[in-house]
Design a protein around this motif. Sequence first.
Motif, PDB file in Angstrom:
ATOM      1  N   GLY A   1     -40.146 -11.982  17.225  1.00 45.22           N
ATOM      2  CA  GLY A   1     -39.163 -10.977  16.867  1.00 45.22           C
ATOM      3  C   GLY A   1     -38.460 -10.370  18.056  1.00 45.22           C
ATOM      4  N   GLU A   2     -38.947 -10.665  19.253  1.00 45.57           N
ATOM      5  CA  GLU A   2     -38.296 -10.181  20.469  1.00 45.57           C
ATOM      6  C   GLU A   2     -37.909 -11.339  21.398  1.00 45.57           C
ATOM      7  N   THR A   3     -38.210 -12.524  20.974  1.00 43.00           N
ATOM      8  CA  THR A   3     -37.996 -13.709  21.801  1.00 43.00           C
ATOM      9  C   THR A   3     -36.982 -14.622  21.152  1.00 43.00           C
ATOM     10  N   TYR A   4     -36.095 -15.193  21.939  1.00 42.57           N
ATOM     11  CA  TYR A   4     -35.169 -16.196  21.428  1.00 42.57           C
ATOM     12  C   TYR A   4     -34.778 -17.124  22.580  1.00 42.57           C
TER      13      TYR A   4
ATOM     14  N   HIS B   1     -31.293  -6.546  15.923  1.00 45.04           N
ATOM     15  CA  HIS B   1     -32.104  -6.375  14.715  1.00 45.04           C
ATOM     16  C   HIS B   1     -32.176  -7.637  13.884  1.00 45.04           C
ATOM     17  N   TRP B   2     -31.471  -8.673  14.291  1.00 45.34           N
ATOM     18  CA  TRP B   2     -31.430  -9.887  13.490  1.00 45.34           C
ATOM     19  C   TRP B   2     -32.274 -11.001  14.114  1.00 45.34           C
ATOM     20  N   THR B   3     -33.316 -10.647  14.829  1.00 46.86           N
ATOM     21  CA  THR B   3     -34.225 -11.638  15.408  1.00 46.86           C
ATOM     22  C   THR B   3     -35.220 -12.109  14.359  1.00 46.86           C
ATOM     23  N   TYR B   4     -35.683 -13.322  14.545  1.00 43.78           N
ATOM     24  CA  TYR B   4     -36.590 -13.961  13.578  1.00 43.78           C
ATOM     25  C   TYR B   4     -38.023 -13.835  14.070  1.00 43.78           C
ATOM     26  N   THR B   5     -38.949 -13.560  13.118  1.00 44.11           N
ATOM     27  CA  THR B   5     -40.371 -13.491  13.420  1.00 44.11           C
ATOM     28  C   THR B   5     -41.084 -14.522  12.571  1.00 44.11           C
ATOM     29  N   GLY B   6     -41.793 -15.460  13.217  1.00 43.37           N
ATOM     30  CA  GLY B   6     -42.517 -16.480  12.475  1.00 43.37           C
ATOM     31  C   GLY B   6     -42.516 -17.797  13.222  1.00 43.37           C
TER      32      GLY B   6
ATOM     33  N   ILE C   1     -35.287 -15.808  26.430  1.00 45.46           N
ATOM     34  CA  ILE C   1     -35.425 -14.355  26.485  1.00 45.46           C
ATOM     35  C   ILE C   1     -36.723 -14.012  25.775  1.00 45.46           C
ATOM     36  N   GLY C   2     -37.640 -13.362  26.468  1.00 52.49           N
ATOM     37  CA  GLY C   2     -38.952 -13.086  25.902  1.00 52.49           C
ATOM     38  C   GLY C   2     -39.940 -14.170  26.248  1.00 52.49           C
ATOM     39  N   THR C   3     -40.964 -14.298  25.406  1.00 53.15           N
ATOM     40  CA  THR C   3     -42.046 -15.245  25.686  1.00 53.15           C
ATOM     41  C   THR C   3     -42.297 -16.118  24.465  1.00 53.15           C
ATOM     42  N   PRO C   4     -41.681 -17.292  24.398  1.00 59.85           N
ATOM     43  CA  PRO C   4     -41.963 -18.186  23.269  1.00 59.85           C
ATOM     44  C   PRO C   4     -43.349 -18.803  23.408  1.00 59.85           C
ATOM     45  N   GLU C   5     -43.963 -19.078  22.289  1.00 59.36           N
ATOM     46  CA  GLU C   5     -45.265 -19.739  22.277  1.00 59.36           C
ATOM     47  C   GLU C   5     -45.129 -21.044  21.520  1.00 59.36           C
ATOM     48  N   TYR C   6     -45.823 -22.043  22.015  1.00 56.09           N
ATOM     49  CA  TYR C   6     -45.868 -23.332  21.336  1.00 56.09           C
ATOM     50  C   TYR C   6     -47.303 -23.523  20.883  1.00 56.09           C
ATOM     51  N   VAL C   7     -47.471 -23.520  19.566  1.00 58.60           N
ATOM     52  CA  VAL C   7     -48.820 -23.468  18.997  1.00 58.60           C
ATOM     53  C   VAL C   7     -48.992 -24.581  17.981  1.00 58.60           C
ATOM     54  N   ASP C   8     -50.263 -24.802  17.624  1.00 54.37           N
ATOM     55  CA  ASP C   8     -50.567 -25.737  16.546  1.00 54.37           C
ATOM     56  C   ASP C   8     -50.254 -25.048  15.223  1.00 54.37           C
ATOM     57  N   GLY C   9     -49.204 -25.508  14.564  1.00 60.21           N
ATOM     58  CA  GLY C   9     -48.757 -24.850  13.335  1.00 60.21           C
ATOM     59  C   GLY C   9     -49.335 -25.429  12.072  1.00 60.21           C
ATOM     60  N   GLU C  10     -50.232 -26.438  12.188  1.00 58.82           N
ATOM     61  CA  GLU C  10     -50.854 -27.071  11.029  1.00 58.82           C
ATOM     62  C   GLU C  10     -49.802 -27.605  10.073  1.00 58.82           C
TER      63      GLU C  10
ATOM     64  N   GLU D   1     -31.085 -28.144   9.066  1.00 62.92           N
ATOM     65  CA  GLU D   1     -32.361 -28.110   8.359  1.00 62.92           C
ATOM     66  C   GLU D   1     -33.475 -27.766   9.332  1.00 62.92           C
ATOM     67  N   ALA D   2     -34.562 -27.184   8.806  1.00 63.12           N
ATOM     68  CA  ALA D   2     -35.713 -26.810   9.628  1.00 63.12           C
ATOM     69  C   ALA D   2     -36.899 -26.511   8.719  1.00 63.12           C
ATOM     70  N   TRP D   3     -38.064 -26.506   9.338  1.00 63.57           N
ATOM     71  CA  TRP D   3     -39.275 -26.003   8.682  1.00 63.57           C
ATOM     72  C   TRP D   3     -39.498 -24.576   9.174  1.00 63.57           C
ATOM     73  N   LEU D   4     -39.752 -23.644   8.184  1.00 65.63           N
ATOM     74  CA  LEU D   4     -39.977 -22.235   8.496  1.00 65.63           C
ATOM     75  C   LEU D   4     -41.300 -21.775   7.900  1.00 65.63           C
ATOM     76  N   LYS D   5     -41.932 -20.891   8.637  1.00 61.14           N
ATOM     77  CA  LYS D   5     -43.079 -20.138   8.109  1.00 61.14           C
ATOM     78  C   LYS D   5     -42.892 -18.699   8.580  1.00 61.14           C
ATOM     79  N   PRO D   6     -42.089 -17.891   7.815  1.00 63.80           N
ATOM     80  CA  PRO D   6     -41.737 -16.538   8.267  1.00 63.80           C
ATOM     81  C   PRO D   6     -42.886 -15.554   8.103  1.00 63.80           C
ATOM     82  N   GLU D   7     -42.914 -14.595   9.037  1.00 64.58           N
ATOM     83  CA  GLU D   7     -43.847 -13.486   8.923  1.00 64.58           C
ATOM     84  C   GLU D   7     -43.145 -12.242   8.387  1.00 64.58           C
ATOM     85  N   LYS D   8     -41.805 -12.185   8.504  1.00 71.87           N
ATOM     86  CA  LYS D   8     -41.012 -11.076   7.982  1.00 71.87           C
ATOM     87  C   LYS D   8     -39.808 -11.644   7.255  1.00 71.87           C
TER      88      LYS D   8
END
Length: 644
Positions: A147-150, A270-275, A331-340, A168-175
Amino acid sequence: MTEIRHNASAVVQPGEHTVIANLNASDPANITGLAGAAITEIRHDASSVIQPGDYALSAKVNAGTTSISNMSDTIIDHGNSPSTQLGDYTVSAKVKSGNADISNLSGTSINQISHDASVQPGNYSLSVVETQVASNTASNIVLKLDGETYIEVPGSESLNPKNALTIEAWLKPEKMTGEAVAKDWGGQRDYIFPELVGSNNLRFVLWPETKILDSPGVEIGEWQHVAGTWDGQKMRSYINGNEVGSVDYNVEELNDSEVSLYIGAGDSPHWTYTGLIDELRIWETARTQQELKDSMMKSLNGNEAGLNALYSFEGNAKDSTANGNNGEEVIGTPEYVDGELSLVSSTSPSTTRSLRITAPDATTHEVIYDMTDTSVDFPSLGLQVNTSNLSNMTSILLNNPHTFTINPTLEVTPPVGPTVETEYSFNNNSQTIDFSGLDIDVHTNNAQAMTNTLLDNSEDFTINPTLKIVAPDGGTTQEIQYNANNNSQTIDFSGLGIDIHTNNAQAMTNALLNSSGSFTIDTRLKATAPDGTQQEIQYPSSAQSQTVSFNTLGLELDSSNAEQTATQLLNHSQGFTIDTRLKATAPDGTQQEIQYPSSSESQTVSFSDLGLDVDSNNAQTTSNTVTQSLSDFQSQSYYVSDSP
């Protein structure tokens, strides 16, 4: 000998004398002719090989061979030219940065193989290997945004399809808020998708004229595939392959500003994505529902027709297509994680091509290359392969190894002057490596074994001079090789009975090299008087005229060639006689003086002026008896009777 003179003193004995020459080993040679040659002494014995007289001494370099320390298979062949230096050399091998010998790669379109100095010398094998990558499960690594990183992707023409579009994309939003992908910043607006608004709406926005399509169905905390398409007439939204909304949008072209593409943000803090987000794809075509369903569960290669950008987020935001739309600013700190998120790779197996090099130590190194590359780097080997036609190189080297060679350099450092380098072939054969500037050839019966010993390691060899003595007879010579160093040495000429002592062999060499000096071995002359009295004089035996004085015996010996005299008299005595004069005085004072051979023989001396004969059975005894003083010869008085 030209003359033996005597004075008339009391020490002179009339009669037979002998003279003989001999050698005394305690007498050093006369080395005045070697001034400045760093020779401290020349000793000689008293054997029969010693010749009295003048010797010539010189140093020279004889053409020949010398060995290298610890290397029995390699020898040094040297000449005796002015460029041949005497003394200690070092030899070593190394690899210099440069280019390999690619003569065996003719026709492969490889125009150069460059290398640094860390490489192994020797023969390398080069081939191309193709690997078919079959369908399998793709990576589960996804991008996590807080939400603070892009991520910003610089704008490009390929990110602005004008006549058709699919995002197109795969999303798993938290907000349920924020723009996941937007080309909308600072008043420049092209498209937004996907954007989350309201309670569960999926928003799709296009420009010009700000056309908005909102469609319900987004779930928080669930992986969902979302897509937005435009075919020039209608905008459509899909969730998990199902159409969830559409709207007419008939424009001639879409906006194509230079604004960047933002992943995780739009034109507002205010239009940043979290997830989580993965497999973001931007097409210049309007994908059909069936095409979306067919590919949504598969990872793509990036070379699919109409695909302008592909982000699989495998630890970075690089574009997998050839367009190179890479995320360059974070901008910020992106993470690259195992998203299952388990996707299946493309059903069409991909082909990877590797350039394979087998080094001289049998280790194999492979580097994957792209058909657009012009060079292939092997950092682990310190090599770079440059080609003018990668396709041709691939077809020729595919499962068909060719060889190239990295040759080492042999270095020789002479006693004086710079190191000289010569490149040579690295193989198991015998070779001769020419150092013509030093008048040296290095011969080895196995160049590879020599290299293994000398690589980054130096060994020593020495070119030594020869000292030559020419005896007085001009025909007798002897040559001895010695070490030309700065140390003191004794050089033994046993064949001549001579030892030469120097306190600095190098300085001696410098003085005598291709030049000559002289020294003299003197004899001792010994004269023996008739009564056995002897006197011995050291006799300078050079080839000159000399006078030797035997003061004790009142004699002087003249020689026109002292060397010849010494040679003739060496251990061989010769006799000479000192004669007296007999003087007879008659009663009336009449005198007659006769030179009287004073040898130990019987003689008759005639005084014809006085009518007398003097008989002696030992002339020498008679002389000794009647001689009072050689400075004042007198005879005994005599009386003559009246009878005859």
